[in-house]
Design a protein around this motif. Structure first.
Motif, PDB file in Angstrom:
ATOM      1  N   VAL A   1      -7.858 -18.597  10.050  1.00 52.76           N
ATOM      2  CA  VAL A   1      -8.398 -19.164  11.287  1.00 52.76           C
ATOM      3  C   VAL A   1      -7.347 -19.085  12.385  1.00 52.76           C
ATOM      4  O   VAL A   1      -6.154 -18.964  12.108  1.00 52.76           O
ATOM      5  CB  VAL A   1      -8.826 -20.648  11.096  1.00 52.76           C
TER       6      VAL A   1
ATOM      7  N   GLY B   1     -13.910 -16.296  13.974  1.00 52.48           N
ATOM      8  CA  GLY B   1     -13.860 -15.627  15.262  1.00 52.48           C
ATOM      9  C   GLY B   1     -14.560 -16.344  16.396  1.00 52.48           C
ATOM     10  O   GLY B   1     -14.652 -15.833  17.507  1.00 52.48           O
ATOM     11  N   VAL B   2     -15.054 -17.554  16.147  1.00 49.39           N
ATOM     12  CA  VAL B   2     -15.761 -18.331  17.168  1.00 49.39           C
ATOM     13  C   VAL B   2     -14.928 -19.567  17.515  1.00 49.39           C
ATOM     14  O   VAL B   2     -14.490 -20.293  16.624  1.00 49.39           O
ATOM     15  CB  VAL B   2     -17.156 -18.762  16.658  1.00 49.39           C
ATOM     16  N   ASP B   3     -14.699 -19.788  18.821  1.00 46.76           N
ATOM     17  CA  ASP B   3     -13.984 -20.993  19.236  1.00 46.76           C
ATOM     18  C   ASP B   3     -14.769 -22.233  18.816  1.00 46.76           C
ATOM     19  O   ASP B   3     -15.967 -22.320  19.062  1.00 46.76           O
ATOM     20  CB  ASP B   3     -13.786 -21.017  20.752  1.00 46.76           C
ATOM     21  N   VAL B   4     -14.078 -23.176  18.168  1.00 45.35           N
ATOM     22  CA  VAL B   4     -14.745 -24.403  17.721  1.00 45.35           C
ATOM     23  C   VAL B   4     -14.321 -25.622  18.531  1.00 45.35           C
ATOM     24  O   VAL B   4     -14.947 -26.675  18.429  1.00 45.35           O
ATOM     25  CB  VAL B   4     -14.542 -24.645  16.207  1.00 45.35           C
TER      26      VAL B   4
ATOM     27  N   ARG C   1      -9.604 -25.365  23.583  1.00 48.77           N
ATOM     28  CA  ARG C   1      -8.151 -25.379  23.413  1.00 48.77           C
ATOM     29  C   ARG C   1      -7.422 -26.089  24.550  1.00 48.77           C
ATOM     30  O   ARG C   1      -6.414 -26.763  24.328  1.00 48.77           O
ATOM     31  CB  ARG C   1      -7.619 -23.949  23.337  1.00 48.77           C
TER      32      ARG C   1
ATOM     33  N   LYS D   1      -2.488 -17.090  15.674  1.00 47.81           N
ATOM     34  CA  LYS D   1      -3.359 -16.625  14.583  1.00 47.81           C
ATOM     35  C   LYS D   1      -2.441 -16.216  13.436  1.00 47.81           C
ATOM     36  O   LYS D   1      -2.057 -15.050  13.317  1.00 47.81           O
ATOM     37  CB  LYS D   1      -4.221 -15.460  15.057  1.00 47.81           C
TER      38      LYS D   1
ATOM     39  N   TYR E   1      -1.741 -21.739  20.973  1.00 49.08           N
ATOM     40  CA  TYR E   1      -2.617 -21.020  20.054  1.00 49.08           C
ATOM     41  C   TYR E   1      -1.868 -19.875  19.364  1.00 49.08           C
ATOM     42  O   TYR E   1      -1.121 -19.145  19.994  1.00 49.08           O
ATOM     43  CB  TYR E   1      -3.805 -20.440  20.827  1.00 49.08           C
TER      44      TYR E   1
ATOM     45  N   THR F   1      -7.477 -26.527  13.933  1.00 47.87           N
ATOM     46  CA  THR F   1      -8.266 -25.298  13.916  1.00 47.87           C
ATOM     47  C   THR F   1      -8.909 -25.114  15.292  1.00 47.87           C
ATOM     48  O   THR F   1      -9.570 -26.015  15.792  1.00 47.87           O
ATOM     49  CB  THR F   1      -9.345 -25.335  12.816  1.00 47.87           C
ATOM     50  N   ALA F   2      -8.683 -23.930  15.873  1.00 50.31           N
ATOM     51  CA  ALA F   2      -9.202 -23.634  17.210  1.00 50.31           C
ATOM     52  C   ALA F   2     -10.371 -22.661  17.162  1.00 50.31           C
ATOM     53  O   ALA F   2     -11.292 -22.752  17.971  1.00 50.31           O
ATOM     54  CB  ALA F   2      -8.100 -23.067  18.096  1.00 50.31           C
ATOM     55  N   ASP F   3     -10.313 -21.716  16.220  1.00 53.16           N
ATOM     56  CA  ASP F   3     -11.461 -20.828  16.032  1.00 53.16           C
ATOM     57  C   ASP F   3     -11.680 -20.587  14.546  1.00 53.16           C
ATOM     58  O   ASP F   3     -10.746 -20.592  13.754  1.00 53.16           O
ATOM     59  CB  ASP F   3     -11.339 -19.519  16.827  1.00 53.16           C
ATOM     60  N   TYR F   4     -12.941 -20.441  14.207  1.00 55.40           N
ATOM     61  CA  TYR F   4     -13.359 -20.273  12.819  1.00 55.40           C
ATOM     62  C   TYR F   4     -14.344 -19.113  12.777  1.00 55.40           C
ATOM     63  O   TYR F   4     -15.292 -19.089  13.557  1.00 55.40           O
ATOM     64  CB  TYR F   4     -14.013 -21.573  12.321  1.00 55.40           C
TER      65      TYR F   4
END
Length: 167
Positions: free
Chosen positions: A79, A127-130, A133, A73, A71, A122-125
């Motif tokens: 994202v 600020g929210v984990d989608v 991971r 940023k 991960y 994409t792991a978070d969008y």
């Protein structure tokens, strides 16, 4: 100026949606995916012609593996992501597709193509984990099919076609 960039070419990792199913905010949540060609619009062709052209491009492409890293940023996109190694096959698919489509597509993010292509999940969008991971980071995945997505409304995209690559 074209303001609408409704299409994407992606590869889903573990789970994959059905045709017409939303891939971000549907009943099954966010599907983990690798963008092979991020947002674009088509020029001088209709959607059926786009599908045919993508199928022709993919007809000679062999399945390939990707290696997902950890991960990060990055500052250049809004994202959090799981980085994906830029293997020869992955970069060749991305660049080859853009070259094959020539002037039939216009990219929303031309500055993120070619040498600036940043393959990622994409792991978070916002600020929210989608995605979870742990299911993906530091793992390899075989890409055996690609999917054409099209925007549906302002908040989601749906699958319009699955295309299987050569074994």
């Amino acid at each position: 100026m074209v303001a609408n960039f409704p299409y994407q070419i992606v590869a889903f990792l573990k789970d994959s949606p059905s045709i017409d199913e939303p891939v971000y905010n549907g009943s099954n949540g966010w599907y983990a995916q690798l963008a092979l060609k991020r947002r674009f619009t088509i020029v001088d062709m209709n959607e059926d012609e786009l599908i045919d052209k993508v199928q022709r491009y993919c007809s000679e492409i062999r399945s390939f593996s990707i290696q997902i890293k950890s991960y990060v940023k990055p500052s250049r996109i809004p994202v959090g992501i799981l980085e994906v190694c830029q293997t020869d096959e992955l970069v060749a698919f991305h660049n080859g597709f853009i070259h094959f489509m020539d002037d039939k597509i216009i990219s929303k993010y031309p500055d993120r193509e070619g040498v600036n292509y940043l393959p990622h999940i994409t792991a978070d969008y916002d600020g929210v984990d989608v995605i979870d991971r742990a299911q993906y980071q530091n793992q390899d995945f075989k890409i055996e099919s690609v999917w054409i997505l099209k925007d549906i409304g302002t908040e989601d995209s749906a699958v319009i076609r699955k295309i299987v690559l050569q074994p």
